[in-house]
Design a protein around this motif. Sequence first.
Motif, PDB file in Angstrom:
ATOM      1  N   LEU A  36       0.848  -1.198   0.000  1.00  0.00           N
ATOM      2  CA  LEU A  36       0.000   0.000   0.000  1.00  0.00           C
ATOM      3  C   LEU A  36       0.880   1.243   0.000  1.00  0.00           C
ATOM      4  CD1 LEU A  36      -2.579  -1.015   2.755  1.00  0.00           C
ATOM      5  CD2 LEU A  36      -2.951  -0.993   0.289  1.00  0.00           C
ATOM      6  N   SER A  37       0.388   2.321  -0.584  1.00  0.00           N
ATOM      7  CA  SER A  37       1.142   3.569  -0.537  1.00  0.00           C
ATOM      8  C   SER A  37       1.049   4.162   0.863  1.00  0.00           C
ATOM      9  CB  SER A  37       0.595   4.562  -1.562  1.00  0.00           C
ATOM     10  OG  SER A  37      -0.700   5.001  -1.160  1.00  0.00           O
ATOM     11  N   LYS A  38       2.034   4.972   1.216  1.00  0.00           N
ATOM     12  CA  LYS A  38       1.989   5.633   2.520  1.00  0.00           C
ATOM     13  C   LYS A  38       0.782   6.564   2.601  1.00  0.00           C
ATOM     14  CE  LYS A  38       6.422   6.887   2.575  1.00  0.00           C
ATOM     15  NZ  LYS A  38       7.656   7.497   3.102  1.00  0.00           N
ATOM     16  N   SER A  39       0.423   7.175   1.493  1.00  0.00           N
ATOM     17  CA  SER A  39      -0.748   8.048   1.461  1.00  0.00           C
ATOM     18  C   SER A  39      -2.016   7.276   1.828  1.00  0.00           C
ATOM     19  CB  SER A  39      -0.891   8.670   0.071  1.00  0.00           C
ATOM     20  OG  SER A  39      -2.090   9.376  -0.046  1.00  0.00           O
ATOM     21  N   LYS A  40      -2.167   6.092   1.247  1.00  0.00           N
ATOM     22  CA  LYS A  40      -3.350   5.276   1.537  1.00  0.00           C
ATOM     23  C   LYS A  40      -3.341   4.828   2.998  1.00  0.00           C
ATOM     24  CE  LYS A  40      -5.531   3.193  -1.525  1.00  0.00           C
ATOM     25  NZ  LYS A  40      -6.192   2.416  -2.560  1.00  0.00           N
ATOM     26  N   ILE A  41      -2.167   4.490   3.525  1.00  0.00           N
ATOM     27  CA  ILE A  41      -2.066   4.086   4.927  1.00  0.00           C
ATOM     28  C   ILE A  41      -2.479   5.233   5.836  1.00  0.00           C
ATOM     29  CG2 ILE A  41      -0.451   3.420   6.754  1.00  0.00           C
ATOM     30  CD1 ILE A  41       1.073   1.836   4.517  1.00  0.00           C
ATOM     31  N   TYR A  42      -2.044   6.457   5.517  1.00  0.00           N
ATOM     32  CA  TYR A  42      -2.429   7.602   6.338  1.00  0.00           C
ATOM     33  C   TYR A  42      -3.937   7.854   6.257  1.00  0.00           C
ATOM     34  CZ  TYR A  42       2.393   8.814   7.376  1.00  0.00           C
ATOM     35  OH  TYR A  42       3.674   8.805   7.847  1.00  0.00           O
ATOM     36  N   LYS A  43      -4.522   7.674   5.078  1.00  0.00           N
ATOM     37  CA  LYS A  43      -5.978   7.818   4.948  1.00  0.00           C
ATOM     38  C   LYS A  43      -6.695   6.790   5.820  1.00  0.00           C
ATOM     39  CE  LYS A  43      -6.068   9.685   0.265  1.00  0.00           C
ATOM     40  NZ  LYS A  43      -6.398   9.420  -1.146  1.00  0.00           N
ATOM     41  N   THR A  45      -5.564   5.284   8.481  1.00  0.00           N
ATOM     42  CA  THR A  45      -5.395   5.575   9.911  1.00  0.00           C
ATOM     43  C   THR A  45      -6.304   6.716  10.336  1.00  0.00           C
ATOM     44  OG1 THR A  45      -3.505   7.054   9.530  1.00  0.00           O
ATOM     45  CG2 THR A  45      -3.022   4.749  10.008  1.00  0.00           C
ATOM     46  N   HIS A  46      -6.428   7.723   9.491  1.00  0.00           N
ATOM     47  CA  HIS A  46      -7.300   8.853   9.827  1.00  0.00           C
ATOM     48  C   HIS A  46      -8.757   8.413   9.953  1.00  0.00           C
ATOM     49  CE1 HIS A  46      -8.434  13.049  10.155  1.00  0.00           C
ATOM     50  NE2 HIS A  46      -9.403  12.809   9.292  1.00  0.00           N
ATOM     51  N   LEU A  47      -9.165   7.501   9.091  1.00  0.00           N
ATOM     52  CA  LEU A  47     -10.534   6.997   9.121  1.00  0.00           C
ATOM     53  C   LEU A  47     -10.719   5.871  10.141  1.00  0.00           C
ATOM     54  CD1 LEU A  47     -11.163   6.893   5.273  1.00  0.00           C
ATOM     55  CD2 LEU A  47     -12.262   8.434   6.926  1.00  0.00           C
ATOM     56  N   LYS A  48      -9.623   5.490  10.807  1.00  0.00           N
ATOM     57  CA  LYS A  48      -9.646   4.398  11.793  1.00  0.00           C
ATOM     58  C   LYS A  48     -10.163   3.097  11.168  1.00  0.00           C
ATOM     59  CE  LYS A  48      -9.978   7.284  15.837  1.00  0.00           C
ATOM     60  NZ  LYS A  48      -9.948   8.627  15.589  1.00  0.00           N
ATOM     61  N   GLN A  49      -9.694   2.823   9.942  1.00  0.00           N
ATOM     62  CA  GLN A  49     -10.129   1.631   9.218  1.00  0.00           C
ATOM     63  C   GLN A  49      -9.034   0.576   9.135  1.00  0.00           C
ATOM     64  OE1 GLN A  49     -12.646   1.767   6.045  1.00  0.00           O
ATOM     65  NE2 GLN A  49     -13.920   3.263   7.051  1.00  0.00           N
ATOM     66  N   TYR A  82     -13.965   4.176  -2.299  1.00  0.00           N
ATOM     67  CA  TYR A  82     -14.523   3.912  -0.976  1.00  0.00           C
ATOM     68  C   TYR A  82     -13.926   4.859   0.062  1.00  0.00           C
ATOM     69  CZ  TYR A  82     -15.510   1.620   3.439  1.00  0.00           C
ATOM     70  OH  TYR A  82     -15.909   1.360   4.732  1.00  0.00           O
ATOM     71  N   LEU A  83     -12.615   5.039   0.016  1.00  0.00           N
ATOM     72  CA  LEU A  83     -11.971   5.929   0.989  1.00  0.00           C
ATOM     73  C   LEU A  83     -12.434   7.372   0.823  1.00  0.00           C
ATOM     74  CD1 LEU A  83      -8.355   4.468   1.074  1.00  0.00           C
ATOM     75  CD2 LEU A  83     -10.222   4.119   2.698  1.00  0.00           C
ATOM     76  N   GLU A  84     -12.613   7.819  -0.420  1.00  0.00           N
ATOM     77  CA  GLU A  84     -13.117   9.181  -0.647  1.00  0.00           C
ATOM     78  C   GLU A  84     -14.542   9.329  -0.096  1.00  0.00           C
ATOM     79  OE1 GLU A  84     -11.487  11.858  -1.651  1.00  0.00           O
ATOM     80  OE2 GLU A  84      -9.699  10.613  -1.748  1.00  0.00           O
ATOM     81  N   GLN A  85     -15.360   8.298  -0.290  1.00  0.00           N
ATOM     82  CA  GLN A  85     -16.722   8.321   0.249  1.00  0.00           C
ATOM     83  C   GLN A  85     -16.684   8.418   1.774  1.00  0.00           C
ATOM     84  OE1 GLN A  85     -18.786   4.635  -0.213  1.00  0.00           O
ATOM     85  NE2 GLN A  85     -20.714   5.430   0.567  1.00  0.00           N
ATOM     86  N   GLN A  86     -15.797   7.668   2.397  1.00  0.00           N
ATOM     87  CA  GLN A  86     -15.674   7.700   3.853  1.00  0.00           C
ATOM     88  C   GLN A  86     -15.208   9.071   4.338  1.00  0.00           C
ATOM     89  OE1 GLN A  86     -16.585   5.116   6.002  1.00  0.00           O
ATOM     90  NE2 GLN A  86     -17.495   4.495   4.071  1.00  0.00           N
ATOM     91  N   PHE A  87     -14.271   9.692   3.614  1.00  0.00           N
ATOM     92  CA  PHE A  87     -13.826  11.038   3.974  1.00  0.00           C
ATOM     93  C   PHE A  87     -14.964  12.035   3.838  1.00  0.00           C
ATOM     94  CE2 PHE A  87      -9.246  10.005   3.775  1.00  0.00           C
ATOM     95  CZ  PHE A  87      -8.838  10.717   4.892  1.00  0.00           C
ATOM     96  N   ASP A  88     -15.748  11.916   2.772  1.00  0.00           N
ATOM     97  CA  ASP A  88     -16.891  12.818   2.585  1.00  0.00           C
ATOM     98  C   ASP A  88     -17.886  12.685   3.728  1.00  0.00           C
ATOM     99  OD1 ASP A  88     -15.805  13.769   0.252  1.00  0.00           O
ATOM    100  OD2 ASP A  88     -17.065  12.547  -1.073  1.00  0.00           O
ATOM    101  N   GLU A  89     -18.170  11.445   4.120  1.00  0.00           N
ATOM    102  CA  GLU A  89     -19.093  11.225   5.234  1.00  0.00           C
ATOM    103  C   GLU A  89     -18.545  11.803   6.525  1.00  0.00           C
ATOM    104  OE1 GLU A  89     -20.243   7.123   5.546  1.00  0.00           O
ATOM    105  OE2 GLU A  89     -20.896   7.057   3.447  1.00  0.00           O
ATOM    106  N   LEU A  90     -17.259  11.649   6.754  1.00  0.00           N
ATOM    107  CA  LEU A  90     -16.627  12.203   7.954  1.00  0.00           C
ATOM    108  C   LEU A  90     -16.709  13.727   7.947  1.00  0.00           C
ATOM    109  CD1 LEU A  90     -14.975  11.669  10.545  1.00  0.00           C
ATOM    110  CD2 LEU A  90     -12.919  11.825   9.123  1.00  0.00           C
ATOM    111  N   LEU A  91     -16.457  14.332   6.802  1.00  0.00           N
ATOM    112  CA  LEU A  91     -16.544  15.791   6.697  1.00  0.00           C
ATOM    113  C   LEU A  91     -17.970  16.283   6.924  1.00  0.00           C
ATOM    114  CD1 LEU A  91     -14.196  16.585   3.684  1.00  0.00           C
ATOM    115  CD2 LEU A  91     -13.826  17.146   6.083  1.00  0.00           C
ATOM    116  N   ASN A  92     -18.937  15.559   6.394  1.00  0.00           N
ATOM    117  CA  ASN A  92     -20.332  15.951   6.582  1.00  0.00           C
ATOM    118  C   ASN A  92     -20.753  15.869   8.042  1.00  0.00           C
ATOM    119  OD1 ASN A  92     -20.801  16.578   3.898  1.00  0.00           O
ATOM    120  ND2 ASN A  92     -21.451  14.507   3.399  1.00  0.00           N
TER     121      ASN A  92
END
Length: 100
Positions: A36-43, A45-49, A82-92
């Motif tokens: 996995l990319s480090k960027s994806k890993i950070y995403k 971790t932020h989403l606690k997934q 999926y990760l973008e959808q999860q970020f959008d939900e978190l932002l909302n």
Amino acid sequence: METHSEVITLLEAIRNILLHDKKGLNVNDLAVYTGLSKSKIYKLTHLKQIPMGNNPHIRQKFFDKDAIDEWLLGNPDLSDEYLEQQFDELLNKTTYFPKL
């Protein structure tokens, strides 16, 4: 005689073999271990997934290799969509718009 780049490649291969014996992984190790990319890993971790250590006194993230293996075998959804959808939900959930 091996060239400099061949020696570097060989050392990286040895490092990756030794990585499989580590129990605790940092983000760099996890990226090598999982692909996995480090960027994806950070995403994640932020989403606690993704399973990770939760020591509040350590800023760096650490991951238990056995927990990561179990998580990966559970076929998590790692798609960018999926990760973008999860970020959008978190932002909302966290965005507050005052009523005018």
